[in-house]
Design a protein around this motif. Structure first.
Motif, PDB file in Angstrom:
ATOM      1  N   SER A   1       0.829  -1.197   0.000  1.00 49.56           N
ATOM      2  CA  SER A   1       0.000   0.000   0.000  1.00 49.56           C
ATOM      3  C   SER A   1       0.867   1.252   0.000  1.00 49.56           C
ATOM      4  O   SER A   1       0.601   2.209  -0.735  1.00 49.56           O
TER       5      SER A   1
ATOM      6  N   ARG B   1       1.103   4.176  -2.844  1.00 50.79           N
ATOM      7  CA  ARG B   1       0.902   5.592  -2.527  1.00 50.79           C
ATOM      8  C   ARG B   1       2.062   6.444  -3.042  1.00 50.79           C
ATOM      9  O   ARG B   1       1.848   7.525  -3.584  1.00 50.79           O
TER      10      ARG B   1
ATOM     11  N   GLU C   1      -7.107   0.310  -5.723  1.00 49.74           N
ATOM     12  CA  GLU C   1      -6.725  -0.424  -4.515  1.00 49.74           C
ATOM     13  C   GLU C   1      -6.455   0.510  -3.334  1.00 49.74           C
ATOM     14  O   GLU C   1      -6.780   0.180  -2.203  1.00 49.74           O
ATOM     15  N   ILE C   2      -5.887   1.677  -3.600  1.00 50.87           N
ATOM     16  CA  ILE C   2      -5.578   2.621  -2.520  1.00 50.87           C
ATOM     17  C   ILE C   2      -6.639   3.716  -2.402  1.00 50.87           C
ATOM     18  O   ILE C   2      -6.487   4.644  -1.620  1.00 50.87           O
TER      19      ILE C   2
END
Length: 77
Positions: free
Chosen positions: A9, A13, A73-74
């Protein structure tokens, strides 16, 4: 969140904050601001897994970019 999930993650980012491909060394430097210490080799390992999952994509020898699936996904659309 599992440790591997937290690392992936954070990598997503970092990639999501840039409009240019980033290499493992640049990603590893930026991860330190998230409190995550990873070697370039470890970053490359996670990137390979994320490539296989369609979350990142290699752009020649320049580095990786985040894909739309990775942005989803983030939560960054």
């Amino acid at each position: 969140m599992p440790e591997i999930g937290r690392k992936e993650s954070a990598i997503l980012r970092v990639l999501g904050q840039h409009n240019v491909p980033l290499g493992a060394a640049a990603i590893a430097r930026e991860l330190k601001s998230y409190g995550i210490e990873l070697t370039e080799r470890a970053v490359r390992y996670h990137l390979q897994i994320m490539d296989e999952r369609g979350l990142t994509e290699q752009v020649g020898r320049e580095g990786r970019i985040i894909t739309e699936r990775g942005r989803h996904e983030i939560g960054a659309h």
